[in-house]
Design a protein around this motif. Structure first.
Motif, PDB file in Angstrom:
ATOM      1  N   SER A  49       0.841  -1.193   0.000  1.00 51.62           N
ATOM      2  CA  SER A  49       0.000   0.000   0.000  1.00 51.62           C
ATOM      3  C   SER A  49       0.881   1.250   0.000  1.00 51.62           C
ATOM      4  N   HIS A  50       0.254   2.389  -0.134  1.00 51.41           N
ATOM      5  CA  HIS A  50       0.882   3.713  -0.019  1.00 51.41           C
ATOM      6  C   HIS A  50       1.789   4.078  -1.189  1.00 51.41           C
ATOM      7  N   TRP A  51       2.146   3.107  -2.024  1.00 52.70           N
ATOM      8  CA  TRP A  51       3.058   3.344  -3.138  1.00 52.70           C
ATOM      9  C   TRP A  51       2.461   4.288  -4.188  1.00 52.70           C
ATOM     10  N   ASP A  52       1.137   4.480  -4.151  1.00 59.88           N
ATOM     11  CA  ASP A  52       0.450   5.236  -5.195  1.00 59.88           C
ATOM     12  C   ASP A  52       0.200   6.696  -4.829  1.00 59.88           C
ATOM     13  N   MET A  53       0.538   7.128  -3.621  1.00 61.97           N
ATOM     14  CA  MET A  53      -0.065   8.323  -3.057  1.00 61.97           C
ATOM     15  C   MET A  53       0.680   9.626  -3.338  1.00 61.97           C
ATOM     16  N   TRP A  54       1.905   9.758  -2.852  1.00 61.11           N
ATOM     17  CA  TRP A  54       2.564  11.065  -2.838  1.00 61.11           C
ATOM     18  C   TRP A  54       3.566  11.207  -3.980  1.00 61.11           C
ATOM     19  N   LYS A  55       3.481  12.322  -4.677  1.00 61.83           N
ATOM     20  CA  LYS A  55       4.481  12.633  -5.707  1.00 61.83           C
ATOM     21  C   LYS A  55       5.867  12.643  -5.069  1.00 61.83           C
ATOM     22  N   ARG A  56       6.836  12.073  -5.778  1.00 59.20           N
ATOM     23  CA  ARG A  56       8.239  11.910  -5.387  1.00 59.20           C
ATOM     24  C   ARG A  56       8.471  10.687  -4.501  1.00 59.20           C
ATOM     25  N   LEU A  57       7.402  10.045  -3.996  1.00 57.71           N
ATOM     26  CA  LEU A  57       7.569   8.852  -3.156  1.00 57.71           C
ATOM     27  C   LEU A  57       6.835   7.647  -3.727  1.00 57.71           C
ATOM     28  N   THR A  58       6.293   7.769  -4.952  1.00 55.45           N
ATOM     29  CA  THR A  58       5.590   6.635  -5.539  1.00 55.45           C
ATOM     30  C   THR A  58       6.577   5.537  -5.930  1.00 55.45           C
ATOM     31  N   ALA A  59       6.060   4.308  -6.001  1.00 52.71           N
ATOM     32  CA  ALA A  59       6.911   3.153  -6.276  1.00 52.71           C
ATOM     33  C   ALA A  59       6.181   2.191  -7.199  1.00 52.71           C
ATOM     34  N   ASP A  60       6.886   1.181  -7.663  1.00 50.39           N
ATOM     35  CA  ASP A  60       6.304   0.132  -8.512  1.00 50.39           C
ATOM     36  C   ASP A  60       6.169  -1.135  -7.673  1.00 50.39           C
ATOM     37  N   PRO A  61       4.963  -1.476  -7.201  1.00 49.01           N
ATOM     38  CA  PRO A  61       4.838  -2.650  -6.332  1.00 49.01           C
ATOM     39  C   PRO A  61       5.153  -3.956  -7.037  1.00 49.01           C
ATOM     40  N   ALA A  62       5.097  -3.965  -8.371  1.00 47.02           N
ATOM     41  CA  ALA A  62       5.407  -5.195  -9.094  1.00 47.02           C
ATOM     42  C   ALA A  62       6.855  -5.620  -8.881  1.00 47.02           C
ATOM     43  N   SER A  63       7.727  -4.669  -8.528  1.00 49.28           N
ATOM     44  CA  SER A  63       9.131  -5.028  -8.285  1.00 49.28           C
ATOM     45  C   SER A  63       9.271  -5.989  -7.108  1.00 49.28           C
ATOM     46  N   LEU A  64       8.271  -6.047  -6.239  1.00 47.20           N
ATOM     47  CA  LEU A  64       8.334  -6.953  -5.094  1.00 47.20           C
ATOM     48  C   LEU A  64       8.332  -8.420  -5.522  1.00 47.20           C
ATOM     49  N   HIS A  65       7.834  -8.711  -6.725  1.00 49.14           N
ATOM     50  CA  HIS A  65       7.868 -10.090  -7.203  1.00 49.14           C
ATOM     51  C   HIS A  65       9.301 -10.625  -7.195  1.00 49.14           C
ATOM     52  N   GLN A  66      10.238  -9.799  -7.672  1.00 47.69           N
ATOM     53  CA  GLN A  66      11.626 -10.242  -7.732  1.00 47.69           C
ATOM     54  C   GLN A  66      12.223 -10.409  -6.337  1.00 47.69           C
ATOM     55  N   HIS A  67      11.879  -9.503  -5.430  1.00 43.66           N
ATOM     56  CA  HIS A  67      12.422  -9.583  -4.075  1.00 43.66           C
ATOM     57  C   HIS A  67      11.858 -10.776  -3.308  1.00 43.66           C
ATOM     58  N   ALA A  68      10.632 -11.194  -3.646  1.00 46.18           N
ATOM     59  CA  ALA A  68       9.980 -12.284  -2.908  1.00 46.18           C
ATOM     60  C   ALA A  68      10.424 -13.660  -3.384  1.00 46.18           C
ATOM     61  N   ARG A  69      11.045 -13.751  -4.543  1.00 47.16           N
ATOM     62  CA  ARG A  69      11.446 -15.046  -5.083  1.00 47.16           C
ATOM     63  C   ARG A  69      12.413 -15.758  -4.134  1.00 47.16           C
ATOM     64  N   GLY A  70      12.153 -17.028  -3.931  1.00 44.81           N
ATOM     65  CA  GLY A  70      13.073 -17.831  -3.130  1.00 44.81           C
ATOM     66  C   GLY A  70      12.754 -17.859  -1.654  1.00 44.81           C
ATOM     67  N   PHE A  71      11.776 -17.070  -1.199  1.00 43.42           N
ATOM     68  CA  PHE A  71      11.404 -17.074   0.212  1.00 43.42           C
ATOM     69  C   PHE A  71      10.066 -17.791   0.394  1.00 43.42           C
ATOM     70  N   GLU A  72       9.902 -18.398   1.569  1.00 41.49           N
ATOM     71  CA  GLU A  72       8.650 -19.098   1.853  1.00 41.49           C
ATOM     72  C   GLU A  72       7.491 -18.127   2.000  1.00 41.49           C
ATOM     73  N   TYR A  73       7.755 -16.978   2.622  1.00 41.87           N
ATOM     74  CA  TYR A  73       6.723 -15.954   2.819  1.00 41.87           C
ATOM     75  C   TYR A  73       7.194 -14.633   2.213  1.00 41.87           C
ATOM     76  N   PRO A  74       6.265 -13.882   1.642  1.00 43.14           N
ATOM     77  CA  PRO A  74       4.844 -14.167   1.453  1.00 43.14           C
ATOM     78  C   PRO A  74       4.636 -15.216   0.371  1.00 43.14           C
ATOM     79  N   ARG A  75       3.556 -15.966   0.480  1.00 44.84           N
ATOM     80  CA  ARG A  75       3.286 -17.000  -0.511  1.00 44.84           C
ATOM     81  C   ARG A  75       2.785 -16.408  -1.829  1.00 44.84           C
ATOM     82  N   ARG A  76       2.174 -15.218  -1.735  1.00 47.32           N
ATOM     83  CA  ARG A  76       1.627 -14.586  -2.937  1.00 47.32           C
ATOM     84  C   ARG A  76       1.642 -13.078  -2.770  1.00 47.32           C
ATOM     85  N   LEU A  77       1.834 -12.382  -3.875  1.00 44.66           N
ATOM     86  CA  LEU A  77       1.779 -10.921  -3.892  1.00 44.66           C
ATOM     87  C   LEU A  77       0.438 -10.496  -4.466  1.00 44.66           C
ATOM     88  N   GLU A  78      -0.279  -9.655  -3.726  1.00 47.80           N
ATOM     89  CA  GLU A  78      -1.608  -9.178  -4.136  1.00 47.80           C
ATOM     90  C   GLU A  78      -1.486  -7.684  -4.441  1.00 47.80           C
TER      91      GLU A  78
END
Length: 278
Positions: free
Chosen positions: A239-268
């Motif tokens: 959450s919150h990645w969509d809100m403030w100019k200059r602080l927005t982020a791409d939540p899809a990048s979390l897919h790469q960071h989550a690879r190889g770990f047991e948790y989280p099991r899924r990114l929503e």
């Protein structure tokens, strides 16, 4: 200042007209959510309908509804005292129309009672503003809201919430970074859906001087995944990645960071106005 929605009343009407099987969850953008079960019990978390403080903080997403269009609410939960979590024009009209109860840690309730004077400014009874502390459990019909610790260096007294229902369990982290207590929380609850704030580092003008400085208010990708692992989340909702100019982020990048770990099991990944099932 009155709130003016970009979307009219379709979202609060959709929530009011819904008859979920289990618990439905709507994302309001920023860190705001609505939970509603099949009995009609409705809980708002950190609903913020303001536009920020331009040009310091600039809202990057629509204002999804006017609070005077909310027909039913049983509770509003605030995670901490910041304006995008406690905001009279966003939340007091909901309390006026629905007789819901506002729950938050002491400093969040102090904003409502003292700084913004909701009981004097709006038709809100003092009894509707209730302070909570870590360890409390709030019964709201079939929901049980557990108040848990948080780590947010920018807030004076933040909390997190674990919201239990026979249909599932949701964790709302507010703006918390990883916390030493998260592993314990993850061991005590079977969390189906966990919300964690994500953002980039950006240059934000100082509130008084307006001189820009490097600002990091939310988790980066690695912090978000550290917290998700400690909490043993089945599904992680950034959450919150969509809100403030200059602080927005791409939540899809979390897919790469989550690879190889047991948790989280899924990114929503959801966008403002989306509905998912707990």
């Amino acid at each position: 200042m009155a709130v003016h929605s970009d979307w009219g009343d379709w979202l609060p009407q959709a929530i009011a007209d819904s008859d979920p099987e289990g618990v439905a969850v709507w994302y309001l953008g920023c860190n705001g959510f609505v939970l509603r079960d099949g009995e009609g019990t409705t809980i708002f978390i950190d609903p913020y309908l303001g536009t920020g403080d331009p040009p310091r903080t600039i809202r990057m997403i629509p204002v999804p509804f006017d609070p005077t269009d909310v027909e039913h609410a049983d509770a509003i939960l605030a995670t901490h005292e910041h304006v995008d979590h406690v905001h009279g024009p966003s939340q007091a009209p909901i309390l006026e129309r629905t007789d819901a109860t506002f729950y938050g840690p002491d400093d969040a309730v102090a904003v409502a009672r003292e700084e913004e004077a909701w009981p004097e400014t709006y038709d809100v009874a003092a009894e509707q503003l209730v302070s909570v502390v870590e360890g409390d459990a709030i019964e709201i019909d079939a929901f049980t809201v557990h108040v848990e610790p948080a780590t947010d260096p920018d807030a004076s007294h933040p909390v997190t919430y674990v919201i239990d229902h026979p249909a599932g369990t949701m964790f709302h982290g507010g703006d918390s970074k990883p916390d030493p207590e998260f592993a314990d929380i993850g061991s005590r609850y079977d969390i189906d859906l966990g919300v964690l704030a994500v953002g980039t580092v950006g240059m934000i003008p100082d509130r008084e001087t307006r001189v820009p400085s490097v600002t990091k208010w939310y988790n980066d990708e690695n912090q978000c995944l550290e917290a998700a692992r400690d909490l043993q989340l089945d599904r992680l909702l950034p959450s919150h990645w969509d809100m403030w100019k200059r602080l927005t982020a791409d939540p899809a990048s979390l897919h790469q960071h989550a690879r190889g770990f047991e948790y989280p099991r899924r990114l929503e990944i959801v966008e403002i106005g989306d509905r998912i099932r707990l």
